[in-house]
Design an enzyme around this catalytic site. Structure first.
Site, mmCIF file in Angstrom:
data_model
loop_
_atom_site.group_PDB
_atom_site.id
_atom_site.type_symbol
_atom_site.label_atom_id
_atom_site.label_comp_id
_atom_site.label_asym_id
_atom_site.label_seq_id
_atom_site.Cartn_x
_atom_site.Cartn_y
_atom_site.Cartn_z
ATOM 1 N N ASP A 54 15.785 -13.560 31.864
ATOM 2 C CA ASP A 54 14.513 -13.661 32.606
ATOM 3 C C ASP A 54 14.527 -14.847 33.565
ATOM 4 O O ASP A 54 13.483 -15.397 33.886
ATOM 5 C CB ASP A 54 13.322 -13.789 31.625
ATOM 6 C CG ASP A 54 13.155 -12.513 30.812
ATOM 7 O OD1 ASP A 54 12.695 -12.609 29.671
ATOM 8 O OD2 ASP A 54 13.524 -11.447 31.318
ATOM 9 N N HIS A 96 9.133 -8.608 34.018
ATOM 10 C CA HIS A 96 8.820 -9.434 32.853
ATOM 11 C C HIS A 96 7.344 -9.812 32.899
ATOM 12 O O HIS A 96 6.866 -10.328 33.918
ATOM 13 C CB HIS A 96 9.707 -10.688 32.846
ATOM 14 C CG HIS A 96 9.542 -11.482 31.595
ATOM 15 N ND1 HIS A 96 9.890 -10.991 30.354
ATOM 16 C CD2 HIS A 96 9.017 -12.705 31.375
ATOM 17 C CE1 HIS A 96 9.608 -11.882 29.432
ATOM 18 N NE2 HIS A 96 9.064 -12.943 30.025
ATOM 19 N N HIS A 101 17.252 -5.048 25.368
ATOM 20 C CA HIS A 101 18.472 -5.821 25.119
ATOM 21 C C HIS A 101 18.737 -6.829 26.224
ATOM 22 O O HIS A 101 18.440 -6.588 27.376
ATOM 23 C CB HIS A 101 19.677 -4.885 25.021
ATOM 24 C CG HIS A 101 19.734 -4.146 23.724
ATOM 25 N ND1 HIS A 101 19.398 -4.728 22.514
ATOM 26 C CD2 HIS A 101 20.074 -2.864 23.424
ATOM 27 C CE1 HIS A 101 19.544 -3.833 21.549
ATOM 28 N NE2 HIS A 101 19.945 -2.699 22.079
ATOM 29 N N ILE A 102 19.318 -7.951 25.802
ATOM 30 C CA ILE A 102 19.795 -8.935 26.775
ATOM 31 C C ILE A 102 21.147 -8.447 27.267
ATOM 32 O O ILE A 102 21.992 -8.050 26.461
ATOM 33 C CB ILE A 102 20.004 -10.313 26.094
ATOM 34 C CG1 ILE A 102 18.780 -10.726 25.304
ATOM 35 C CG2 ILE A 102 20.419 -11.355 27.127
ATOM 36 C CD1 ILE A 102 17.616 -11.195 26.101
ATOM 37 N N LEU A 103 21.359 -8.434 28.559
ATOM 38 C CA LEU A 103 22.615 -7.924 29.102
ATOM 39 C C LEU A 103 23.585 -9.079 29.287
ATOM 40 O O LEU A 103 23.238 -10.109 29.858
ATOM 41 C CB LEU A 103 22.336 -7.203 30.415
ATOM 42 C CG LEU A 103 21.470 -5.951 30.196
ATOM 43 C CD1 LEU A 103 20.930 -5.432 31.516
ATOM 44 C CD2 LEU A 103 22.265 -4.887 29.453
ATOM 45 N N GLY A 107 7.637 3.636 28.303
ATOM 46 C CA GLY A 107 8.047 4.099 29.619
ATOM 47 C C GLY A 107 6.914 4.168 30.627
ATOM 48 O O GLY A 107 6.997 4.912 31.606
ATOM 49 N N SER A 108 5.854 3.404 30.412
ATOM 50 C CA SER A 108 4.744 3.460 31.393
ATOM 51 C C SER A 108 5.200 2.919 32.748
ATOM 52 O O SER A 108 4.730 3.359 33.793
ATOM 53 C CB SER A 108 3.532 2.695 30.883
ATOM 54 O OG SER A 108 3.798 1.307 30.853
HETATM 55 C C1 GRF Z 1 6.318 -3.963 29.530
HETATM 56 O O1 GRF Z 1 5.329 -4.935 29.243
HETATM 57 C C2 GRF Z 1 7.501 -4.645 30.104
HETATM 58 O O2 GRF Z 1 7.223 -5.638 31.050
HETATM 59 C C3 GRF Z 1 8.045 -5.261 28.862
HETATM 60 O O3 GRF Z 1 7.984 -4.224 27.900
HETATM 61 C C4 GRF Z 1 6.910 -3.391 28.265
HETATM 62 C C5 GRF Z 1 7.486 -2.020 28.524
HETATM 63 O O4 GRF Z 1 6.468 -1.167 28.736
HETATM 64 N N1 GRF Z 1 9.360 -5.731 29.068
HETATM 65 P P1 GRF Z 1 6.819 0.375 29.126
HETATM 66 O O5 GRF Z 1 7.873 0.851 28.151
HETATM 67 O O6 GRF Z 1 7.305 0.395 30.531
HETATM 68 O O7 GRF Z 1 5.493 1.063 28.956
#
Ligand code: GRF
Length: 204
Positions: free
Chosen positions: A153, A113, A94-96, A11-12
């Protein structure tokens, strides 16, 4: 504006949105965070920020022999109930399905992405870019924020930022550099789309 955020992990990127809202750089609120996994730090980040969270896991559906379309339909319902102006996929794994996207004809969905458009679509994008660099196939990689459409994507990129790969990089160094770009780009992408939406609504 109401931004619903979907996560699957640390969740960064969610944190970047939370911080931008707290600082006033992103004029929005996050009424709901949905994760497909229960024990992820991203849920703690949301709770700490006083944001309601929901876990919508796929496993109970598969064990009950329910189809993926039911999982997607229920996920869409959870999101619709939160009345979003924007849905952000921030590391959502997940792919939506097209059926899911059909539930949001007028709500923008954006995805972050960690690769350049058309390169390393799908999972493990950073690792695959690093491997390609080691084989001398690429000089740099990047991050993009794009609208979510049926093709994985594949949505039209809203923002793209190149990220250099240094010869002395190990994977962790590249991941760190990419994540710091992601955090900026996702906030910019969210405000860009909210801006576009507000103009659209005014002119409508
Ligand atoms: C990020 O690199 C995002 O682009 C990818 O998964 C990672 C998620 O990071 N899809 P976080 O959970 O937001 O830290």
């Amino acid at each position: 504006p109401r931004v619903v955020v979907l996560i699957s992990g640390t969740g960064s990127n969610l944190q970047a949105l939370i911080d931008a809202i707290a600082q006033g750089t992103l004029k929005a609120e996050i009424p709901l965070v949905i994760s497909n996994r229960s024990k992820v730090f991203g849920l703690e980040r949301a709770a700490k920020a006083g944001i309601p969270t929901k876990v919508h896991a796929l496993k109970p559906y598969t064990t009950a022999g329910k189809p993926r379309t039911e999982y997607d339909a229920d996920l869409a319902q959870l999101i619709v109930e939160a009345k979003p102006d924007l849905v952000v996929l921030a590391g959502f794994m997940h792919i939506l399905s097209p059926a899911f996207l059909d539930q949001f004809p007028s709500t923008p969905l954006i995805n972050l992405h960690p690769a350049l458009p058309g390169q390393f679509d799908g999972a493990r994008a950073i690792e695959r870019a690093f491997e390609a660099f080691q084989k001398g196939e690429i000089k740099h990689t990047g991050v993009m924020v794009h609208r979510v459409i049926q093709a994985v994507d594949g949505g039209e990129p809203l923002l793209v930022k190149e990220v250099e790969i240094k010869p002395e990089d190990d994977l962790a160094a590249l991941q760190e550099r990419i994540h710091s770009v992601e955090h900026v780009l996702l906030v910019q992408g969210a405000s860009l789309v909210l801006e576009q939406e507000s103009h659209k609504n005014k002119s409508a």
